[in-house]
Design a protein around this motif. Sequence first.
Motif, short mmCIF file in Angstrom:
data_model
loop_
_atom_site.label_atom_id
_atom_site.label_comp_id
_atom_site.label_asym_id
_atom_site.label_seq_id
_atom_site.Cartn_x
_atom_site.Cartn_y
_atom_site.Cartn_z
N VAL A 1 -35.08 -45.43 -8.90
CA VAL A 1 -35.05 -44.51 -10.03
C VAL A 1 -34.93 -45.32 -11.30
N PRO A 2 -35.80 -45.14 -12.28
CA PRO A 2 -35.69 -45.92 -13.52
C PRO A 2 -34.33 -45.71 -14.17
N ALA A 3 -33.79 -46.81 -14.69
CA ALA A 3 -32.47 -46.74 -15.32
C ALA A 3 -32.55 -46.02 -16.66
N LEU A 4 -33.69 -46.17 -17.33
CA LEU A 4 -33.85 -45.54 -18.63
C LEU A 4 -35.00 -44.56 -18.55
N ARG A 5 -34.80 -43.38 -19.05
CA ARG A 5 -35.86 -42.37 -19.07
C ARG A 5 -35.72 -41.56 -20.34
N VAL A 6 -36.82 -40.94 -20.71
CA VAL A 6 -36.82 -40.13 -21.92
C VAL A 6 -36.07 -38.85 -21.66
N VAL A 7 -35.11 -38.54 -22.50
CA VAL A 7 -34.30 -37.35 -22.35
C VAL A 7 -34.88 -36.26 -23.23
N SER A 8 -34.98 -35.09 -22.66
CA SER A 8 -35.52 -33.96 -23.43
C SER A 8 -34.59 -33.62 -24.57
N SER A 9 -35.19 -33.20 -25.70
CA SER A 9 -34.41 -32.85 -26.88
C SER A 9 -34.21 -31.35 -27.02
N SER A 10 -34.52 -30.58 -25.97
CA SER A 10 -34.37 -29.14 -26.05
C SER A 10 -32.89 -28.75 -26.00
N PRO A 11 -32.52 -27.59 -26.56
CA PRO A 11 -31.13 -27.15 -26.51
C PRO A 11 -30.63 -26.97 -25.09
N ALA A 12 -31.52 -26.53 -24.18
CA ALA A 12 -31.09 -26.34 -22.80
C ALA A 12 -30.70 -27.66 -22.16
N ILE B 1 -42.94 -18.00 -12.16
CA ILE B 1 -42.54 -18.78 -13.34
C ILE B 1 -43.32 -20.08 -13.41
N GLU B 2 -43.49 -20.73 -12.28
CA GLU B 2 -44.27 -21.96 -12.27
C GLU B 2 -45.70 -21.72 -12.72
N ARG B 3 -46.25 -20.60 -12.28
CA ARG B 3 -47.62 -20.24 -12.67
C ARG B 3 -47.71 -19.99 -14.17
N ARG B 4 -46.75 -19.26 -14.72
CA ARG B 4 -46.77 -18.97 -16.15
C ARG B 4 -46.50 -20.21 -16.99
N LEU B 5 -45.65 -21.10 -16.51
CA LEU B 5 -45.45 -22.37 -17.21
C LEU B 5 -46.73 -23.18 -17.25
N GLN B 6 -47.46 -23.15 -16.16
CA GLN B 6 -48.74 -23.86 -16.11
C GLN B 6 -49.76 -23.21 -17.04
N ARG B 7 -49.79 -21.88 -17.07
CA ARG B 7 -50.71 -21.17 -17.96
C ARG B 7 -50.37 -21.41 -19.42
N LYS C 1 -42.43 -28.22 -17.98
CA LYS C 1 -41.05 -28.10 -17.54
C LYS C 1 -41.03 -27.62 -16.10
N THR C 2 -39.94 -27.93 -15.43
CA THR C 2 -39.75 -27.44 -14.08
C THR C 2 -39.13 -26.04 -14.13
N VAL C 3 -39.12 -25.39 -12.97
CA VAL C 3 -38.53 -24.06 -12.89
C VAL C 3 -37.03 -24.13 -13.17
N HIS C 4 -36.39 -25.21 -12.71
CA HIS C 4 -34.94 -25.34 -12.95
C HIS C 4 -34.65 -25.50 -14.44
N GLU C 5 -35.47 -26.28 -15.15
CA GLU C 5 -35.27 -26.42 -16.60
C GLU C 5 -35.48 -25.08 -17.31
N GLN D 1 -33.01 -20.07 -19.71
CA GLN D 1 -32.62 -18.67 -19.58
C GLN D 1 -31.10 -18.50 -19.66
N VAL D 2 -30.37 -19.44 -19.06
CA VAL D 2 -28.91 -19.38 -19.13
C VAL D 2 -28.44 -19.55 -20.57
N VAL D 3 -29.07 -20.47 -21.31
CA VAL D 3 -28.70 -20.68 -22.71
C VAL D 3 -28.97 -19.42 -23.53
#
Length: 313
Positions: free
Chosen positions: A50-61, A89-95, A100-104, A109-111
């Motif tokens: 697993v890469p030690a450094l990765r780009v972190v999303s800047s979204s509020p969630a 949800i995965e289909r609509r995200l793709q459309r 983003k993943t479904v979990h993201e 949605q929780v936020v």
Amino acid sequence: MTPGMLGVVLGGFFAGGLLLVVARMLVIRRTQLALRVLPYVRDLPQVGRVPALRVVSSSPAAAAAGVFGPPMRSAADLVEKVLGGARSIERRLQRARIHKTVHEFRLEQVVWGLIGFGIGAAYGLLKALGGGINPALALIICALGFAAGVIARDNRLSAQATNRERQIVAEFPTIAELLALAVAAGESPVAALDRVVRRSRGELSADLADVLARVRTGEPVSVAFDGMAASTGLPLVARFATGVAVAVERGTPLADVLHAQAADVREAGRRELIESAARKEVFMMAPVVFLVLPITIVFAFYPGAIGLNLTTP
């Protein structure tokens, strides 16, 4: 405790806190070992690691998940169990072309639900300060606010997917005509696709750029367009991709196919516009009936009413 001793204790706490802050700042300023070594190992394979450094999303969630961590993930899993529909949800995200993943998305949605919960809690607090409110009613309002926030994020995703598909429909005739002109000029399908992608901007152009990237990695043109036809939610784009794939496989005239599809889309858009105007005919008559007609009546009868008042003894 005397005032002098109290001052000594408070000064000691302040000095200790200040030392902790300074020590942490010195640690933060120090360059990490991973940052110093990364430029020399960037090209090494990362298989099984697993890469030690990765780009972190800047979204509020993502920020909320990073701060609160396990409770947010548990809440996202609970929303997933209650609502379900991960495939939709995965289909609509793709459309909507949202990477983003479904979990993201569940975290978002929780936020949104927590924002609705906060609005409901603020309303309940104001009512309690004003004259009292039933605690059960306050809890129901907060729960409804949370549910409204979760549903609002889901509706927002559907609206994003629909808006993107409308943009694709509006861009399709122009893109198809450009491809047809490039192919008719003697270019190959891949070269024509590259020319159109470099010269155009838009949602359909972004999808074609993905197809071009897949072709350049060694995937056959027909297979790449078949993948585009399978992933899109628009029948016209699916027909376009299938037509290009069939034309490339069987050697049929591609320019004629593209011209015919562009004409079909323009005709379908014209027919949809006429049908939409027919459905909204009543709404189109509302300004005439409630605004223009009363003003016309006033202008027609008001001078006569003034004249009658002036001539009446």
